[in-house]
Enzyme design. Structure first.
Site, short mmCIF file in Angstrom:
data_model
loop_
_atom_site.label_atom_id
_atom_site.label_comp_id
_atom_site.label_asym_id
_atom_site.label_seq_id
_atom_site.Cartn_x
_atom_site.Cartn_y
_atom_site.Cartn_z
N TYR A 94 -60.95 14.36 -91.06
CA TYR A 94 -62.32 14.81 -91.20
C TYR A 94 -62.58 16.09 -90.43
CZ TYR A 94 -63.78 13.31 -86.48
OH TYR A 94 -63.93 13.20 -85.13
N LYS A 138 -57.52 15.58 -86.38
CA LYS A 138 -58.90 15.09 -86.45
C LYS A 138 -58.94 14.05 -87.56
CE LYS A 138 -63.56 17.06 -85.92
NZ LYS A 138 -63.85 16.41 -84.64
N GLU A 189 -59.21 15.50 -72.49
CA GLU A 189 -60.49 15.93 -73.09
C GLU A 189 -61.49 14.79 -72.92
OE1 GLU A 189 -60.12 16.53 -77.34
OE2 GLU A 189 -58.91 14.72 -77.57
N LEU A 223 -57.75 17.59 -79.06
CA LEU A 223 -58.15 18.23 -80.32
C LEU A 223 -58.31 19.73 -80.04
CD1 LEU A 223 -59.00 17.36 -83.25
CD2 LEU A 223 -61.28 18.03 -82.51
N1 PDD Z 1 -66.01 16.11 -82.25
N2 PDD Z 1 -62.28 16.62 -78.88
C1 PDD Z 1 -62.62 15.58 -79.65
C2 PDD Z 1 -61.94 14.29 -79.45
C3 PDD Z 1 -63.63 15.73 -80.62
O1 PDD Z 1 -63.97 14.69 -81.40
C4 PDD Z 1 -64.29 16.99 -80.75
C5 PDD Z 1 -65.37 17.23 -81.77
C6 PDD Z 1 -63.88 18.05 -79.92
C7 PDD Z 1 -64.50 19.42 -80.03
O2 PDD Z 1 -64.10 20.10 -81.21
P1 PDD Z 1 -65.05 21.19 -81.89
O3 PDD Z 1 -65.38 22.18 -80.84
O4 PDD Z 1 -64.20 21.78 -82.94
O5 PDD Z 1 -66.26 20.49 -82.39
C8 PDD Z 1 -62.87 17.83 -79.00
C9 PDD Z 1 -66.91 16.23 -83.37
C10 PDD Z 1 -68.12 17.07 -83.10
C11 PDD Z 1 -67.23 14.84 -83.89
O6 PDD Z 1 -66.26 14.08 -84.04
O7 PDD Z 1 -68.38 14.53 -84.19
#
Ligand code: PDD
Length: 283
Positions: free
Chosen positions: A39, A152, A184, A208
């Site tokens: 996703y 992801k 993270e 991620l």
């Molecule tokens: N989550 N790490 C994890 C585990 C995440 O799920 C996310 C983002 C990030 C940050 O990635 P980005 O900057 O590309 O949004 C880091 C999204 C927002 C979610 O699952 O809703």
């Protein structure tokens, strides 16, 4: 039951734009049975998707990592544009997922199955003014997730448990450590500040590769803030001057309480303020 989004809202499912209430998927979908899918979440400012190319490149990486062929690599940008245009609000959060499709239950990949493609868009819920100005609370925990955190994927129960742990403690996130090093948070990346410069863990298999993490590095460097990527030990993270979260829906957010104790001086630090302003100007 928690309130669902408006059933009239237009979503996309397998080639059609349809009201949410009519979007239905088989219970045999491998996304439902195995969490077998990938996703993305793409923030949209004033109807313009932010860093769409980077999000689509990461989707390709995630799909490749689970050996799921991208059903239509060249159509994503157009489909997202149409979904965005069909929403009655300007700032959005587009969610899209691809699963391995509907098949008789068997762990191994089914042959000749069409992937399920689903997309929806919600109003972009950014942090509140108070969260930006006062910072947020996090707790810490051991990172017990699998070793492909760079993908992801929709199998998110490890992250779900971590996020719930935060909620149980009245915190917004759980910041995780694996073998004594910062990884993270449950749905965001973590950056620290030391001696006026940003330090963040490398984008390896343990985190991620955040699009906001990259954007934060870019705006920080452009604003003259030194930024370094390297492993961050537990001691270094906990003794840092500042700690930040970054994600598509949090942008960049200061952490001011860790495990119930004030972090740094207990307010968002000077480097955060500078980079947050630069981020707002850039987005
Ligand atoms: N989550 N790490 C994890 C585990 C995440 O799920 C996310 C983002 C990030 C940050 O990635 P980005 O900057 O590309 O949004 C880091 C999204 C927002 C979610 O699952 O809703």
């Amino acid at each position: 039951m928690t309130e669902l989004p408006d059933g009239d809202r237009i979503v996309y499912l397998n080639g059609e734009f349809t009201p949410l209430r009519d979007a239905k998927v088989s219970v045999l979908d491998r996304g439902f049975v195995y969490g077998d899918g990938a996703y993305e979440v793409v923030p949209v400012y004033r109807r313009k998707p932010f860093r769409i190319a980077e999000h689509l490149a990461r989707l390709a990486h995630s799909l490749g990592g689970i050996r799921l062929a991208d059903p239509h690599p060249e159509r994503w940008a157009g489909l997202i544009a149409e979904l965005v245009a069909r929403q009655p609000f300007d700032d959005q959060s587009v969610y899209l997922q691809v699963t391995r499709g509907v098949a008789r239950r068997d762990h191994a990949f089914p042959a000749n199955v069409t992937p399920t493609v689903f997309m929806m868009s919600n109003p972009l819920a950014l942090p509140t003014r108070e969260q930006v100005e006062r910072g947020v609370r996090v707790i810490t925990a051991q990172d017990t997730r699998w070793l492909h955190c760079d993908l992801k994927v929709t199998s998110l129960v490890g992250n779900v448990l971590m996020r719930q742990l935060a909620v149980d403690h009245g915190a917004v996130e759980t910041v995780m450590f694996r073998n004594g090093y910062l990884t993270e948070a449950s749905a965001s990346n973590v950056l620290i500040v030391r001696d006026g410069g940003i330090v963040a863990p490398p984008k390896d298999n343990l985190i991620l590769p955040g699009i906001t993490y990259d954007a934060t590095f870019q705006v920080a460097k452009a604003a003259g803030v030194p930024a370094e990527i390297r492993a961050v030990s537990h001691a270094e993270a906990m003794g840092a001057d500042e700690m930040w979260l970054s994600s598509s829906t949090k942008e960049v957010l200061a952490v001011t309480t860790v495990d119930d104790a004030p972090f740094g001086n207990g307010t968002p630090g000077p480097v955060f303020r500078r980079v947050w302003e630069a981020f707002q100007a850039m987005k």
